[in-house]
Design a protein around this motif. Sequence first.
Motif, PDB file in Angstrom:
ATOM      1  N   ILE A  12       0.637 157.326  56.744  1.00 19.10           N
ATOM      2  CA  ILE A  12       1.534 158.172  55.911  1.00 19.10           C
ATOM      3  C   ILE A  12       1.730 159.295  56.762  1.00 19.10           C
ATOM      4  O   ILE A  12       0.919 160.215  56.492  1.00 19.10           O
ATOM      5  CB  ILE A  12       1.367 158.093  54.425  1.00 19.10           C
ATOM      6  CG1 ILE A  12       1.439 156.648  53.781  1.00 19.10           C
ATOM      7  CG2 ILE A  12       2.408 159.006  53.674  1.00 19.10           C
ATOM      8  CD1 ILE A  12       0.926 156.694  52.379  1.00 19.10           C
ATOM      9  N   LEU A  13       2.725 159.584  57.213  1.00 20.89           N
ATOM     10  CA  LEU A  13       3.203 161.061  57.911  1.00 20.89           C
ATOM     11  C   LEU A  13       3.561 161.984  57.001  1.00 20.89           C
ATOM     12  O   LEU A  13       3.230 163.196  57.000  1.00 20.89           O
ATOM     13  CB  LEU A  13       4.115 160.685  59.240  1.00 20.89           C
ATOM     14  CG  LEU A  13       3.580 159.815  60.331  1.00 20.89           C
ATOM     15  CD1 LEU A  13       4.423 159.383  61.363  1.00 20.89           C
ATOM     16  CD2 LEU A  13       2.241 160.129  60.707  1.00 20.89           C
ATOM     17  N   THR A  14       4.790 161.318  56.398  1.00 26.17           N
ATOM     18  CA  THR A  14       5.443 162.629  55.520  1.00 26.17           C
ATOM     19  C   THR A  14       5.696 161.741  54.142  1.00 26.17           C
ATOM     20  O   THR A  14       6.309 160.776  54.260  1.00 26.17           O
ATOM     21  CB  THR A  14       6.714 162.909  56.142  1.00 26.17           C
ATOM     22  OG1 THR A  14       6.522 163.418  57.549  1.00 26.17           O
ATOM     23  CG2 THR A  14       7.580 163.877  55.322  1.00 26.17           C
ATOM     24  N   LEU A  15       5.449 162.342  53.023  1.00 24.26           N
ATOM     25  CA  LEU A  15       5.949 162.133  51.768  1.00 24.26           C
ATOM     26  C   LEU A  15       6.942 162.797  50.949  1.00 24.26           C
ATOM     27  O   LEU A  15       6.055 164.096  50.890  1.00 24.26           O
ATOM     28  CB  LEU A  15       4.543 161.664  50.701  1.00 24.26           C
ATOM     29  CG  LEU A  15       4.827 161.176  49.397  1.00 24.26           C
ATOM     30  CD1 LEU A  15       5.454 159.997  49.414  1.00 24.26           C
ATOM     31  CD2 LEU A  15       3.363 161.157  48.823  1.00 24.26           C
ATOM     32  N   VAL A  16       7.987 162.774  50.668  1.00 21.52           N
ATOM     33  CA  VAL A  16       8.949 163.632  49.916  1.00 21.52           C
ATOM     34  C   VAL A  16       9.125 163.034  48.582  1.00 21.52           C
ATOM     35  O   VAL A  16       9.547 161.730  48.058  1.00 21.52           O
ATOM     36  CB  VAL A  16      10.091 163.487  50.545  1.00 21.52           C
ATOM     37  CG1 VAL A  16      11.363 164.690  49.939  1.00 21.52           C
ATOM     38  CG2 VAL A  16      10.123 164.020  52.094  1.00 21.52           C
ATOM     39  N   LEU A  17       8.759 163.848  47.587  1.00 16.05           N
ATOM     40  CA  LEU A  17       8.930 163.411  46.163  1.00 16.05           C
ATOM     41  C   LEU A  17       9.622 164.622  45.559  1.00 16.05           C
ATOM     42  O   LEU A  17       9.988 165.422  46.188  1.00 16.05           O
ATOM     43  CB  LEU A  17       7.396 163.611  45.641  1.00 16.05           C
ATOM     44  CG  LEU A  17       6.392 162.692  46.115  1.00 16.05           C
ATOM     45  CD1 LEU A  17       4.831 162.899  45.760  1.00 16.05           C
ATOM     46  CD2 LEU A  17       6.716 161.114  46.181  1.00 16.05           C
ATOM     47  N   GLN A  18      10.063 164.458  44.130  1.00  7.48           N
ATOM     48  CA  GLN A  18      10.918 165.153  43.432  1.00  7.48           C
ATOM     49  C   GLN A  18       9.813 165.949  42.201  1.00  7.48           C
ATOM     50  O   GLN A  18       8.947 165.523  41.864  1.00  7.48           O
ATOM     51  CB  GLN A  18      11.861 164.469  42.465  1.00  7.48           C
ATOM     52  CG  GLN A  18      12.510 163.540  43.487  1.00  7.48           C
ATOM     53  CD  GLN A  18      13.772 164.373  44.219  1.00  7.48           C
ATOM     54  OE1 GLN A  18      14.623 165.109  43.809  1.00  7.48           O
ATOM     55  NE2 GLN A  18      13.445 164.216  45.607  1.00  7.48           N
TER      56      GLN A  18
ATOM     57  N   GLY B  15      -4.036 167.494  55.364  1.00  3.64           N
ATOM     58  CA  GLY B  15      -4.628 166.794  56.553  1.00  3.64           C
ATOM     59  C   GLY B  15      -3.472 166.575  57.460  1.00  3.64           C
ATOM     60  O   GLY B  15      -3.173 167.273  57.833  1.00  3.64           O
ATOM     61  N   THR B  16      -3.516 165.190  57.711  1.00  2.00           N
ATOM     62  CA  THR B  16      -2.588 164.797  58.629  1.00  2.00           C
ATOM     63  C   THR B  16      -1.428 164.313  58.203  1.00  2.00           C
ATOM     64  O   THR B  16      -0.535 164.086  59.084  1.00  2.00           O
ATOM     65  CB  THR B  16      -3.264 163.497  59.407  1.00  2.00           C
ATOM     66  OG1 THR B  16      -3.497 162.216  58.341  1.00  2.00           O
ATOM     67  CG2 THR B  16      -4.861 163.701  60.043  1.00  2.00           C
ATOM     68  N   SER B  17      -1.223 164.421  57.036  1.00  2.00           N
ATOM     69  CA  SER B  17       0.280 164.444  56.473  1.00  2.00           C
ATOM     70  C   SER B  17       0.684 165.636  56.056  1.00  2.00           C
ATOM     71  O   SER B  17       0.024 166.688  55.564  1.00  2.00           O
ATOM     72  CB  SER B  17      -0.128 163.241  55.306  1.00  2.00           C
ATOM     73  OG  SER B  17      -0.869 162.260  55.365  1.00  2.00           O
ATOM     74  N   GLU B  18       2.244 165.357  55.711  1.00  2.00           N
ATOM     75  CA  GLU B  18       2.948 166.558  55.234  1.00  2.00           C
ATOM     76  C   GLU B  18       3.522 166.076  53.779  1.00  2.00           C
ATOM     77  O   GLU B  18       4.160 164.850  53.621  1.00  2.00           O
ATOM     78  CB  GLU B  18       4.125 166.627  56.082  1.00  2.00           C
ATOM     79  CG  GLU B  18       5.068 167.779  55.737  1.00  2.00           C
ATOM     80  CD  GLU B  18       5.972 168.605  56.709  1.00  2.00           C
ATOM     81  OE1 GLU B  18       7.076 168.779  56.536  1.00  2.00           O
ATOM     82  OE2 GLU B  18       5.698 168.355  57.975  1.00  2.00           O
ATOM     83  N   LEU B  19       3.204 166.712  52.650  1.00  2.00           N
ATOM     84  CA  LEU B  19       3.672 166.551  51.451  1.00  2.00           C
ATOM     85  C   LEU B  19       4.740 167.457  51.208  1.00  2.00           C
ATOM     86  O   LEU B  19       4.498 168.707  51.005  1.00  2.00           O
ATOM     87  CB  LEU B  19       2.286 166.688  50.434  1.00  2.00           C
ATOM     88  CG  LEU B  19       2.933 166.509  48.847  1.00  2.00           C
ATOM     89  CD1 LEU B  19       3.149 165.138  48.654  1.00  2.00           C
ATOM     90  CD2 LEU B  19       1.422 166.903  48.117  1.00  2.00           C
TER      91      LEU B  19
END
Length: 219
Positions: A3-9, A41-45
């Motif tokens: 999971i590279l990028t996770l975009v939430l509301q 870590g290795t992901s963007e939130l």
Amino acid sequence: MEILTLVLQSENLKETVKFYREVLGFELLFRKKNQVAFQVGTSELVFEKETIGATPKYHFAFLTPNHSSELGFQWLKERGIKILNSGDGPIVDFENWKAKSVYFEDSHGNILEFISREDLQIDMVGNFSTQSILGINEIGVVTDSPLEMAEIIKAKSGLDYFPKGPKGTDILAMGEDTGLLVISKKGRNWCPTKSPSKPSRIKVEIKVGNKSTWFEFSR
């Protein structure tokens, strides 16, 4: 899969920054009027401002090293974070996955999780800290038909079902120990709570092999 990028509301970006930056200690990558982003870590939130009056609720997990569950639990307690206990206590042992998890809530009531996976053979070094949170490992996606959604994802990205399961009509997992999409049928309770899952807007960038693909799931 990763999971590279996770975009939430988020209904309140100020509270989001307070929790993820000040409590969990993630690096703030940027802060705009309607968007904030953290390095995990290795992901963007990324969190975007919820603008249509919905109340988004999510379940997602962070990867931590092996044998870190008790340390992660104590670290969360020291920060006054609400722990979500199962019937067996604060640490859930998924024997078939060779994984252990600690569940907790953020400031918006989202269900978060620290998960350690034995088969990844990532050793715990020193004391538990923000740097022990290695990336985003799971995101829960909610739909009326998990199997139908899974086949669409598989066709678009090449992502396959998680060999360790589950693969059912009410819940299934796609990916690998390095990253999972956990697809739940609407209304099914998220472990270890009695909180029924509901669709909320999600955008996620995953990497399968050398190919990265964006998916957007709506409410």
